[in-house]
Design an enzyme around this catalytic site. Structure first.
Site, short mmCIF file in Angstrom:
data_model
loop_
_atom_site.label_atom_id
_atom_site.label_comp_id
_atom_site.label_asym_id
_atom_site.label_seq_id
_atom_site.Cartn_x
_atom_site.Cartn_y
_atom_site.Cartn_z
N LYS A 154 -1.40 -16.10 5.83
CA LYS A 154 -1.03 -15.74 7.21
C LYS A 154 -1.89 -16.47 8.24
CE LYS A 154 -1.43 -11.46 5.72
NZ LYS A 154 -1.28 -11.64 4.28
N THR A 232 -14.09 -19.24 8.66
CA THR A 232 -13.84 -17.93 9.30
C THR A 232 -13.35 -16.93 8.25
OG1 THR A 232 -11.60 -18.59 9.89
CG2 THR A 232 -13.26 -18.85 11.59
N SER A 233 -13.51 -17.28 6.95
CA SER A 233 -12.95 -16.40 5.90
C SER A 233 -13.99 -15.44 5.33
CB SER A 233 -12.29 -17.22 4.82
OG SER A 233 -10.99 -17.57 5.24
N ARG A 234 -14.77 -15.91 4.38
CA ARG A 234 -15.84 -15.10 3.81
C ARG A 234 -17.03 -16.01 3.53
NH1 ARG A 234 -13.74 -11.39 5.67
NH2 ARG A 234 -12.90 -9.51 4.70
N ASP A 258 -18.11 -18.20 11.16
CA ASP A 258 -17.99 -16.82 11.66
C ASP A 258 -18.46 -15.85 10.60
OD1 ASP A 258 -17.13 -14.91 13.66
OD2 ASP A 258 -15.55 -14.35 12.24
N GLU A 263 -24.55 -12.09 5.30
CA GLU A 263 -24.38 -11.48 6.63
C GLU A 263 -24.58 -9.97 6.65
OE1 GLU A 263 -20.17 -12.60 7.27
OE2 GLU A 263 -19.71 -10.46 7.34
N HIS A 295 -19.10 -12.70 12.70
CA HIS A 295 -17.88 -12.07 12.15
C HIS A 295 -17.06 -11.41 13.26
CE1 HIS A 295 -16.29 -10.71 8.01
NE2 HIS A 295 -15.31 -10.70 8.88
N GLN A 296 -16.75 -12.19 14.27
CA GLN A 296 -16.00 -11.65 15.41
C GLN A 296 -14.60 -12.23 15.52
OE1 GLN A 296 -18.53 -13.54 18.76
NE2 GLN A 296 -16.47 -13.76 19.56
N ALA A 297 -14.19 -13.05 14.51
CA ALA A 297 -12.89 -13.71 14.64
C ALA A 297 -11.75 -12.70 14.78
CB ALA A 297 -12.65 -14.63 13.44
N PHE A 298 -11.88 -11.56 14.11
CA PHE A 298 -10.81 -10.54 14.17
C PHE A 298 -10.83 -9.76 15.47
CE2 PHE A 298 -12.90 -6.37 14.01
CZ PHE A 298 -14.21 -6.77 13.85
P1 NAD Z 1 -3.55 -14.24 2.98
O1 NAD Z 1 -3.64 -13.40 1.75
O2 NAD Z 1 -2.33 -14.15 3.84
O3 NAD Z 1 -3.76 -15.79 2.61
C1 NAD Z 1 -4.74 -16.24 1.72
C2 NAD Z 1 -4.17 -17.50 1.07
O4 NAD Z 1 -5.21 -18.06 0.25
C3 NAD Z 1 -2.97 -17.20 0.14
O5 NAD Z 1 -1.88 -18.05 0.49
C4 NAD Z 1 -3.53 -17.48 -1.24
O6 NAD Z 1 -2.54 -17.98 -2.14
C5 NAD Z 1 -4.58 -18.54 -0.92
N1 NAD Z 1 -5.53 -18.72 -2.02
C6 NAD Z 1 -5.96 -17.82 -2.94
N2 NAD Z 1 -6.81 -18.40 -3.79
C7 NAD Z 1 -6.94 -19.70 -3.39
C8 NAD Z 1 -7.67 -20.81 -3.88
N3 NAD Z 1 -8.43 -20.71 -4.98
N4 NAD Z 1 -7.54 -21.97 -3.22
C9 NAD Z 1 -6.74 -22.10 -2.13
N5 NAD Z 1 -6.02 -21.09 -1.64
C10 NAD Z 1 -6.12 -19.90 -2.26
O7 NAD Z 1 -4.86 -13.89 3.82
P2 NAD Z 1 -5.11 -14.13 5.37
O8 NAD Z 1 -4.69 -12.95 6.15
O9 NAD Z 1 -4.61 -15.48 5.74
O10 NAD Z 1 -6.72 -14.14 5.40
C11 NAD Z 1 -7.46 -15.17 4.78
C12 NAD Z 1 -8.91 -14.73 4.70
O11 NAD Z 1 -9.46 -14.60 6.02
C13 NAD Z 1 -9.10 -13.33 4.09
O12 NAD Z 1 -9.19 -13.37 2.68
C14 NAD Z 1 -10.39 -12.85 4.71
O13 NAD Z 1 -11.44 -13.14 3.84
C15 NAD Z 1 -10.54 -13.70 5.98
N6 NAD Z 1 -10.54 -12.92 7.21
C16 NAD Z 1 -11.58 -13.08 8.06
C17 NAD Z 1 -11.61 -12.37 9.26
C18 NAD Z 1 -12.72 -12.55 10.26
O14 NAD Z 1 -12.84 -11.74 11.19
N7 NAD Z 1 -13.54 -13.57 10.15
C19 NAD Z 1 -10.56 -11.50 9.56
C20 NAD Z 1 -9.50 -11.38 8.67
C21 NAD Z 1 -9.49 -12.10 7.49
#
Ligand code: NAD
Length: 332
Positions: A154, A232-234, A258, A263, A295-298
């Protein structure tokens, strides 16, 4: 239904109390994290609600189970901090908020890219001091640059759409083939090619055993010299010590974070009167081409409203014994 919130802040309380008017649950808010010593506080509640830096491992789930907690409610998307197998063994259901605003995180990703590139944070300070010199503020056109997105879910897809609007060439890698990404104009590729060809690399995959330290000394060595790296993921997608080496060698010329692998001891708290003990984090702060947000992206009002609505609906479904649309289970 009585729900105890851990790691809650004033903004969580404001949004949840407001949205709970439609649900009528009893909500209590604690500022402390869920950990071994605070798990006992769940006695007398039916569910606990936690956030990204609460530890929900097997020993803690055991304590929650002993307090008759049947539902663990994550008010976030990621669930890497939960031992799902242990939860299943104790018959504790786990629900999350799979999507609340991919725009919030994707737009913050662009904020990091644009700030690092055009150095608006430095310009802001200079102008306030009456320094109108441009030396050191030079950026580059995003138009025509190649951006590699790891993870096309997403958030990755919204990020891709925004980048296409800037005129970027977008490369994408995901373990699942996503037709929407091709319709947007993302060129699907393998990870090696993405690392080798991208001017900017942005991480949008979840933290799993497969993605832990996906950015490490070896993969950094495959990147273009001068690459911009955004996470911005983990935090633990990146081996921070390897990234510091990459910054020192000028292999990485811009780093936007982020999230940070350690953290949990820092983010979401005001530590401005304390001595920060994390030397790796302090080393990162010493680079002028590193930009860190906590961690403020959300953190948009739209996202917080959606988080509260979906979380409360998850609790309502559990209470009404309806199918749990947003349940997370351990993979077999
Ligand atoms: P999502 O589940 O919609 O998308 C994650 C995508 O990563 C999927 O299409 C999945 O197939 C893919 N994936 C899984 N394993 C993989 C790999 N080994 N290599 C490449 N791609 C792979 O999730 P999302 O809503 O897009 O969120 C993504 C990440 O963002 C979350 O997992 C979360 O950790 C992070 N996040 C961060 C914040 C923030 O405030 N910084 C907020 C929300 C989410």
């Amino acid at each position: 239904m009585k729900v105890l919130f851990y790691s809650s802040k004033s903004y969580d309380k404001d949004f949840f109390i407001d949205r709970n008017q439609e649900f009528g649950f009893t909500l209590e808010f604690l500022e402390v994290h869920l950990n071994k010593s605070t798990a006992i506080l769940a006695k007398g509640y039916d569910a606990v609600c936690v956030f990204v830096n609460d530890t929900v491992d097997a020993p803690i789930l055991q304590v929650l189970s002993e307090q008759s907690i049947g539902l663990l409610v994550l008010r976030c998307a990621g669930f890497n901090n939960v031992d799902l197998k242990a939860a299943a063994a104790l018959s504790i259901k786990v629900v999350r908020v799979p999507a609340y605003s991919p725009y919030s995180v994707a737009e913050h990703t662009l904020a990091l890219i644009l700030t690092l590139n055009r150095k608006t944070h430095r310009a802001y300070n200079r102008i306030r001091e009456g320094n109108f010199a441009l030396t050191g503020l030079m950026g580059f056109d995003l138009n025509g640059k190649t951006v590699g997105l790891v993870g096309l879910g997403k958030i990755g897809l919204v990020t891709a759409k925004i980048l296409k609007g800037f005129g970027c060439k977008v490369l994408g890698y995901d373990v699942i083939k996503n037709e929407e990404s091709e319709a947007i104009g993302v060129e699907l590729t393998d990870l090696e090619t993405l690392f080798a060809c991208s001017d900017i690399i942005s991480l949008h995959c979840p933290l799993t055993p497969q993605t832990h330290h996906i950015i490490n000394q070896q993969t950094i060595g495959k990147m273009k010299k001068g690459v911009m790296l955004i996470n911005t993921s983990r935090g633990a997608l990146i081996d921070t010590k390897a990234v510091i080496k990459g910054l020192k060698k000028e292999q990485i010329s811009y780093l936007g974070l982020d999230v940070y692998e350690e953290e949990g001891d820092l983010f979401f708290e005001d530590l401005s009167n304390k001595v920060i003990q994390d030397d790796t984090f302090m080393r990162l702060l010493s680079f002028n081409n590193v930009l860190i947000t906590g961690h403020q992206a959300f953190f948009t009002s739209n996202a917080l409203k959606n988080i509260a609505d979906i979380t409360l609906q998850n609790i309502a479904d559990y209470t009404n014994k309806l199918p749990l649309q947003n349940e997370v289970k351990a993979s077999a």
